[in-house]
Design an enzyme around this catalytic site. Structure first.
Site, PDB file in Angstrom:
ATOM      1  N   HIS A  81     -10.474  -6.143  -2.615  1.00  0.00           N
ATOM      2  CA  HIS A  81     -11.303  -5.852  -1.805  1.00  0.00           C
ATOM      3  C   HIS A  81     -12.222  -5.114  -2.385  1.00  0.00           C
ATOM      4  CE1 HIS A  81      -9.234  -7.390   1.833  1.00  0.00           C
ATOM      5  NE2 HIS A  81      -8.014  -6.501   1.436  1.00  0.00           N
ATOM      6  N   ASN A 122       2.180  -4.800  -3.395  1.00  0.00           N
ATOM      7  CA  ASN A 122       0.685  -5.325  -2.970  1.00  0.00           C
ATOM      8  C   ASN A 122      -0.170  -3.911  -2.812  1.00  0.00           C
ATOM      9  OD1 ASN A 122      -1.225  -7.629  -2.677  1.00  0.00           O
ATOM     10  ND2 ASN A 122      -1.004  -7.024  -0.458  1.00  0.00           N
ATOM     11  N   ASP A 165     -12.275 -10.227  -1.345  1.00  0.00           N
ATOM     12  CA  ASP A 165     -13.356 -10.413  -0.734  1.00  0.00           C
ATOM     13  C   ASP A 165     -14.344  -9.541  -1.325  1.00  0.00           C
ATOM     14  OD1 ASP A 165     -12.655  -8.140   0.540  1.00  0.00           O
ATOM     15  OD2 ASP A 165     -12.434  -9.013   2.628  1.00  0.00           O
ATOM     16  N   GLU A 216       0.617  -1.442  -0.094  1.00  0.00           N
ATOM     17  CA  GLU A 216      -0.033   0.147   0.053  1.00  0.00           C
ATOM     18  C   GLU A 216       0.972   1.377  -0.026  1.00  0.00           C
ATOM     19  OE1 GLU A 216      -2.856  -0.670   3.140  1.00  0.00           O
ATOM     20  OE2 GLU A 216      -3.437  -2.431   2.268  1.00  0.00           O
ATOM     21  N   GLU A 276      -6.147 -10.525  -1.591  1.00  0.00           N
ATOM     22  CA  GLU A 276      -6.849 -10.425  -0.638  1.00  0.00           C
ATOM     23  C   GLU A 276      -8.392 -10.186  -1.056  1.00  0.00           C
ATOM     24  OE1 GLU A 276      -5.607  -7.302   2.132  1.00  0.00           O
ATOM     25  OE2 GLU A 276      -3.353  -7.745   1.431  1.00  0.00           O
TER      26      GLU A 276
HETATM   27  O1  9MR Z   1      -7.660  -8.255   8.192  1.00  0.00           O
HETATM   28  C1  9MR Z   1      -6.596  -7.615   8.971  1.00  0.00           C
HETATM   29  C2  9MR Z   1      -7.380  -7.192  10.028  1.00  0.00           C
HETATM   30  O2  9MR Z   1      -7.378  -8.267  11.025  1.00  0.00           O
HETATM   31  C3  9MR Z   1      -6.357  -6.352  10.976  1.00  0.00           C
HETATM   32  O3  9MR Z   1      -6.858  -5.619  12.179  1.00  0.00           O
HETATM   33  C4  9MR Z   1      -5.884  -5.116   9.978  1.00  0.00           C
HETATM   34  C5  9MR Z   1      -4.983  -4.119  10.330  1.00  0.00           C
HETATM   35  O4  9MR Z   1      -5.018  -3.083   9.801  1.00  0.00           O
HETATM   36  O5  9MR Z   1      -5.399  -5.668   8.714  1.00  0.00           O
HETATM   37  C6  9MR Z   1      -6.365  -6.534   7.992  1.00  0.00           C
HETATM   38  O6  9MR Z   1      -5.667  -6.892   6.665  1.00  0.00           O
HETATM   39  C7  9MR Z   1      -5.428  -5.844   5.783  1.00  0.00           C
HETATM   40  C8  9MR Z   1      -3.974  -6.342   5.233  1.00  0.00           C
HETATM   41  O7  9MR Z   1      -2.954  -6.591   6.052  1.00  0.00           O
HETATM   42  C9  9MR Z   1      -3.802  -5.368   4.045  1.00  0.00           C
HETATM   43  N1  9MR Z   1      -4.784  -5.079   3.234  1.00  0.00           N
HETATM   44  C10 9MR Z   1      -5.883  -4.650   3.853  1.00  0.00           C
HETATM   45  C11 9MR Z   1      -6.312  -5.650   4.804  1.00  0.00           C
HETATM   46  C12 9MR Z   1      -7.603  -5.383   5.305  1.00  0.00           C
HETATM   47  O8  9MR Z   1      -7.754  -4.353   6.342  1.00  0.00           O
END
Ligand code: 9MR
Length: 333
Positions: free
Chosen positions: A225, A189, A256, A148, A254
């Site tokens: 997402h 990513n 969904d 990101e 990722e």
């Molecule tokens: O799914 C993850 C969640 O459990 C965490 O609290 C969060 C923290 O920011 O991160 C989520 O996963 C993220 C991923 O690491 C990077 N892309 C976005 C995902 C959803 O927020």
């Protein structure tokens, strides 16, 4: 002989036509791509049904939070690998491939990192990458090295890495990761880079320039997402194809699809369509090598916490029953 062959062909044809629209699965047998899910060590340990469906359906896993810097080194110099090691052990036992997530991200960053001056920060980032990628050397198929890094308009996100270390921090991160684990495929990513837009353009230009400079970057991770509220992105297949044309792999990392609640049969059908279109776009490009979802069951998903009023974003419901989206993915290779 000729007649026998013809008869055989006819039987085959009838069998093919009679096959149900949705194959029974499992998902991993219905694709030549890696098919993965984000996984949480705590659920893996506590829920046998969760473990069973994960093991049955997928052939790759991504630790959802267990490999993030904030998890592994919340306190400087004190490492906690328990969650990461548990997932790596599960993968070893069940023959799953592992996507490592993530070496450098501005979020879930330990507090102590934020306050460092540039020179010290650079050393600490280098050390973090060397230690983490080195610990799992040879066990990670692909790493999300930098996560990101861009804003929606394609400018660099003003993270602590960007503001203190400058543009070159991304190339450095890839070089350090490659030195620590030379066999791992190294990815950048991001989210909202599914279709053709300013952010995916910026990612494209960066990858092109890094490749020209000989930086060891091997792939682009497209998070995917999606939400039924925002429509399906334009040009997903073209976008995947242009990355592939740079000589790198592409992974859906990722996926969904959030549903504005309540769930209805119509919304589940739209969700299936969104998932299916991403799946098909990936399968249309040879170098799209992986399709990973961000969790597989609505029982555990980041979505309701972050987007109140939306949910049910996964392929399986809370009771681990496959949803229409699951059947949609099982319909096509
Ligand atoms: O799914 C993850 C969640 O459990 C965490 O609290 C969060 C923290 O920011 O991160 C989520 O996963 C993220 C991923 O690491 C990077 N892309 C976005 C995902 C959803 O927020």
């Amino acid at each position: 002989m000729r007649t026998r062959l013809a008869a055989g062909t006819a039987v085959l044809l009838v069998l093919t036509l009679a096959a149900p629209a949705s194959a029974a699965g499992p998902l991993k047998h219905n694709t030549t791509r890696w098919v993965g899910s984000a996984v949480a060590a705590q659920h893996l340990a506590a829920e046998a049904d969760y473990r069973k469906v994960l093991t049955r359906e997928f052939d790759s896993v991504t630790p959802e939070n267990e490999m993030k810097w904030g998890t592994v080194e919340a306190v400087r110099g004190q490492y906690d690998w328990s969650g990461a090691d548990a997932i790596v052990a599960y993968a070893g036992k069940t023959g799953k491939s592992i996507r490592g997530h993530t070496l450098l991200w501005h979020s879930q960053l330990p507090d102590w990192v934020g306050g460092l001056e540039a020179a010290e920060l650079r050393g600490v980032v280098r050390e973090h990458i060397a230690v983490e990628a080195g610990r799992f050397r040879g066990k990670i198929r692909a790493w999300d090295v930098v996560n990101e890094a861009f804003n929606e308009d394609g400018t660099r996100r003003q993270t602590v890495f960007q503001t203190k270390l400058g543009d070159g921090y991304i190339a450095d991160a890839f070089r350090w990761a490659h030195a620590a684990d030379p066999k791992a495929k190294l990815y950048i990513n991001d989210y909202n880079v599914e279709g053709l837009n300013a952010k995916s353009d910026a990612t494209y230009e960066l990858v092109k320039s890094l490749r020209r400079q000989g930086v060891p970057i091997h792939g682009v991770g497209i998070q995917a997402h999606l939400s039924l509220m925002y429509g399906f992105p334009e040009g997903v297949r073209e976008n995947i194809a242009r990355f592939a044309a740079l000589g790198v792999d592409v992974a859906i990392t990722e996926a969904d699809v959030r549903i504005p609640l309540p769930v209805t049969p119509e919304k589940l059908a739209s969700q299936a369509d969104y998932f299916g279109r991403v799946w098909d776009a990936c399968h249309a490009v040879k170098r799209c090598v992986e399709f990973t979802t961000w969790g597989f069951t609505d029982r555990h998903s980041w979505v309701p916490d972050v987007f109140p009023g939306e949910g049910a974003a996964c392929l399986f419901d809370e009771n681990l029953r496959p949803k229409p989206a699951y059947h949609r993915l099982n319909r096509h290779r």
